[in-house]
Design a protein around this motif. Structure first.
Motif, PDB file in Angstrom:
ATOM      1  N   ASP A   1     -22.397  23.137 -19.652  1.00  0.00           N
ATOM      2  CA  ASP A   1     -23.437  24.042 -19.951  1.00  0.00           C
ATOM      3  C   ASP A   1     -22.857  25.329 -20.952  1.00  0.00           C
ATOM      4  O   ASP A   1     -22.057  26.017 -20.720  1.00  0.00           O
ATOM      5  CB  ASP A   1     -23.941  24.639 -18.785  1.00  0.00           C
ATOM      6  N   LEU A   2     -23.426  25.074 -22.186  1.00  0.00           N
ATOM      7  CA  LEU A   2     -22.860  26.057 -22.932  1.00  0.00           C
ATOM      8  C   LEU A   2     -23.383  27.525 -22.868  1.00  0.00           C
ATOM      9  O   LEU A   2     -22.881  28.691 -23.400  1.00  0.00           O
ATOM     10  CB  LEU A   2     -23.379  25.768 -24.491  1.00  0.00           C
ATOM     11  N   GLY A   3     -24.486  27.764 -22.254  1.00  0.00           N
ATOM     12  CA  GLY A   3     -25.033  29.051 -21.792  1.00  0.00           C
ATOM     13  C   GLY A   3     -25.447  29.933 -22.839  1.00  0.00           C
ATOM     14  O   GLY A   3     -25.239  31.167 -22.866  1.00  0.00           O
TER      15      GLY A   3
ATOM     16  N   ALA B   1     -18.011  25.877 -26.949  1.00  0.00           N
ATOM     17  CA  ALA B   1     -17.064  25.941 -25.768  1.00  0.00           C
ATOM     18  C   ALA B   1     -15.776  25.618 -25.906  1.00  0.00           C
ATOM     19  O   ALA B   1     -15.808  24.520 -26.647  1.00  0.00           O
ATOM     20  CB  ALA B   1     -18.068  25.184 -24.620  1.00  0.00           C
ATOM     21  N   ALA B   2     -14.884  26.089 -25.383  1.00  0.00           N
ATOM     22  CA  ALA B   2     -13.507  25.609 -25.610  1.00  0.00           C
ATOM     23  C   ALA B   2     -12.635  26.453 -24.365  1.00  0.00           C
ATOM     24  O   ALA B   2     -13.107  27.362 -23.744  1.00  0.00           O
ATOM     25  CB  ALA B   2     -13.118  26.086 -27.134  1.00  0.00           C
ATOM     26  N   PRO B   3     -11.569  25.861 -24.202  1.00  0.00           N
ATOM     27  CA  PRO B   3     -10.598  26.622 -23.122  1.00  0.00           C
ATOM     28  C   PRO B   3      -9.951  27.830 -23.774  1.00  0.00           C
ATOM     29  O   PRO B   3      -9.690  27.874 -24.692  1.00  0.00           O
ATOM     30  CB  PRO B   3      -9.431  25.697 -22.917  1.00  0.00           C
ATOM     31  N   GLU B   4     -10.401  28.863 -22.966  1.00  0.00           N
ATOM     32  CA  GLU B   4      -9.823  30.241 -23.449  1.00  0.00           C
ATOM     33  C   GLU B   4      -8.584  30.591 -22.911  1.00  0.00           C
ATOM     34  O   GLU B   4      -8.149  30.172 -21.816  1.00  0.00           O
ATOM     35  CB  GLU B   4     -10.680  31.342 -23.223  1.00  0.00           C
TER      36      GLU B   4
ATOM     37  N   ASP C   1     -22.559  23.372 -30.215  1.00  0.00           N
ATOM     38  CA  ASP C   1     -23.990  23.370 -30.382  1.00  0.00           C
ATOM     39  C   ASP C   1     -24.327  23.319 -31.964  1.00  0.00           C
ATOM     40  O   ASP C   1     -24.376  24.548 -32.346  1.00  0.00           O
ATOM     41  CB  ASP C   1     -24.733  24.375 -29.501  1.00  0.00           C
ATOM     42  N   VAL C   2     -24.517  22.251 -32.497  1.00  0.00           N
ATOM     43  CA  VAL C   2     -24.963  22.583 -33.824  1.00  0.00           C
ATOM     44  C   VAL C   2     -25.988  23.168 -34.475  1.00  0.00           C
ATOM     45  O   VAL C   2     -25.991  23.823 -35.414  1.00  0.00           O
ATOM     46  CB  VAL C   2     -24.982  21.100 -34.463  1.00  0.00           C
ATOM     47  N   ASP C   3     -26.966  23.196 -33.735  1.00  0.00           N
ATOM     48  CA  ASP C   3     -28.114  23.989 -33.870  1.00  0.00           C
ATOM     49  C   ASP C   3     -27.955  25.627 -34.174  1.00  0.00           C
ATOM     50  O   ASP C   3     -28.246  26.357 -34.914  1.00  0.00           O
ATOM     51  CB  ASP C   3     -29.284  23.704 -33.163  1.00  0.00           C
ATOM     52  N   ARG C   4     -27.068  25.924 -32.838  1.00  0.00           N
ATOM     53  CA  ARG C   4     -26.969  27.483 -32.732  1.00  0.00           C
ATOM     54  C   ARG C   4     -26.036  27.791 -33.820  1.00  0.00           C
ATOM     55  O   ARG C   4     -25.729  28.893 -34.359  1.00  0.00           O
ATOM     56  CB  ARG C   4     -26.507  27.687 -31.353  1.00  0.00           C
TER      57      ARG C   4
ATOM     58  N   LYS D   1     -18.312  29.816 -24.745  1.00  0.00           N
ATOM     59  CA  LYS D   1     -18.337  29.431 -23.214  1.00  0.00           C
ATOM     60  C   LYS D   1     -16.905  28.965 -23.072  1.00  0.00           C
ATOM     61  O   LYS D   1     -16.268  28.040 -23.483  1.00  0.00           O
ATOM     62  CB  LYS D   1     -19.565  28.478 -22.973  1.00  0.00           C
ATOM     63  N   ALA D   2     -16.332  29.763 -21.862  1.00  0.00           N
ATOM     64  CA  ALA D   2     -14.966  29.064 -21.395  1.00  0.00           C
ATOM     65  C   ALA D   2     -15.060  27.983 -20.713  1.00  0.00           C
ATOM     66  O   ALA D   2     -15.907  27.935 -19.866  1.00  0.00           O
ATOM     67  CB  ALA D   2     -14.385  30.297 -20.724  1.00  0.00           C
ATOM     68  N   VAL D   3     -14.031  26.960 -21.073  1.00  0.00           N
ATOM     69  CA  VAL D   3     -14.088  25.691 -20.526  1.00  0.00           C
ATOM     70  C   VAL D   3     -12.681  25.668 -19.748  1.00  0.00           C
ATOM     71  O   VAL D   3     -11.700  26.327 -20.159  1.00  0.00           O
ATOM     72  CB  VAL D   3     -13.966  24.638 -21.577  1.00  0.00           C
TER      73      VAL D   3
END
Length: 344
Positions: free
Chosen positions: A181-183, A188-191, A231-234, A274-276
């Motif tokens: 969930d990108l929230g 989103a990626a690991p931070e 999220d390509v749209d965002r 978004k942290a993964v």
């Protein structure tokens, strides 16, 4: 969720090799592309499980770059993704290439006859004049910047995409990353908030009150752009391509960073993604950007192994001086001359 523990990886690497051995009824052939290209074996056919849907909404979109120098890595990455996917026939690959080389497409088709993929031409002229020299020549290649333009290149029906580098292997079902969930975030990626964030920018950047203010109101952390859910749209709505380009223009006038395409991503998005879970990017296995010395695995569960850094597993294996972690990549190597051989 299926994932690997770092303590089990050597055993599982050998098991992966066992499962990849084709049966006596399978056909194995290779395509000869010329002196600058490798010759690859045909991968096994991977089929959907009973739980897989057939709608467009069930498709998972994955984007990677195609480069002759990294094609061996790309083939291994694709194989690893297919092998660990419950619904491999639902995967659509979107490859970005800066050259029209029919041999690359033919090689993919021959190696993965059932793969759903499309190749998009990335015009190097779009970014060439915006690139500043970094600490390693490989980081200065225009194709390394293609990920910035995903929203402009991909068709409008691709609203979400996983971007992956070519120097990695997946050891988990990619649907688990796709389902994050990108929230409301664009990426989103690991931070990695324990990393020294200041080192990614020069003293000139931090001494400028105007430039250093860019992180006000954010808690920026390092993230690696080799594994991203977008999220390509965002991304389009946020105008992030233009924002990254603006920082690249600043870099041309003032030396504010040394590391290719990563720092402008951090300038625009660090602290706003978004942290993964870290399992999705066990990065740095290629060592640093200067010497590429061997590194050990980080403790904890692992879903993706990433040889970011100077050292690449296929080169170290061929040299006869591999690092221990390179043997975890070897079972996915489809290069016909590789030492880890899949018998015909």
């Amino acid at each position: 969720m299926a994932f690997w523990s770092s303590s089990l990886l050597p055993l599982l690497g050998l098991l992966s090799l066992f499962f990849l051995l084709p049966s006596s009824s399978s056909s194995v052939h290779a395509i000869r592309l010329g002196a600058s290209f490798s010759v690859f074996r045909e991968a096994p056919a991977f089929r959907n499980g009973d739980v897989c849907g057939t709608r467009d909404a069930d498709r998972i979109h994955i984007s990677m770059t195609l480069d002759a120098n990294y094609l061996r890595g790309t083939m291994a990455a694709v194989l690893s993704i297919l092998q660990h996917s419950t619904c491999p026939e639902n995967l659509s690959f979107h490859f970005l290439s800066s050259q029209d080389v029919p041999g690359i497409v033919s090689s993919i088709q021959a190696t993965f006859p059932y793969l759903s993929f499309k190749v998009y031409r990335f015009d190097s002229k779009r970014v060439r004049d915006k690139i500043s020299k970094s600490i390693r020549k490989a980081l200065d290649q225009p194709l390394n910047y293609a990920r910035i333009y995903l929203a402009d290149i991909l068709p409008s029906n691709v609203r979400r995409v996983i971007y992956l580098d070519s120097d990695l292997v997946m050891v988990d079902d990619i649907s688990n990353l796709w389902g994050v969930d990108l929230g409301g975030k664009a990426l989103a990626a690991p931070e990695y908030c324990h990393a020294n964030f200041t080192k990614y920018f020069t003293d000139e950047f931090w001494s400028s009150l105007e430039m250093s203010k860019t992180f006000e109101g954010r808690s920026p952390c390092y993230f690696n752009t080799g594994v991203m859910l977008v999220d390509v749209d965002r991304w389009r709505q946020g105008g992030y391509t233009k924002k990254v380009e603006e920082w690249m223009a600043v870099q041309k006038q003032n030396r504010i960073y040394d590391l290719g395409s990563l720092p402008p991503f951090l300038l625009v998005l660090a602290g706003n993604i978004k942290a993964v879970d870290h399992r999705w990017n066990q990065h740095g296995l290629g060592g640093d950007n200067l010497e590429g010395k061997c590194r050990n695995l980080h403790p904890g569960p692992i879903s993706l192994l990433h040889w970011s850094g100077k050292g690449k597993p296929w080169l170290r294996l061929d040299s006869g001086k591999p690092c221990a972690v390179d043997h975890l990549w070897a079972p996915y190597d489809l290069y016909r001359s590789s030492r880890v051989s899949l018998e015909e």
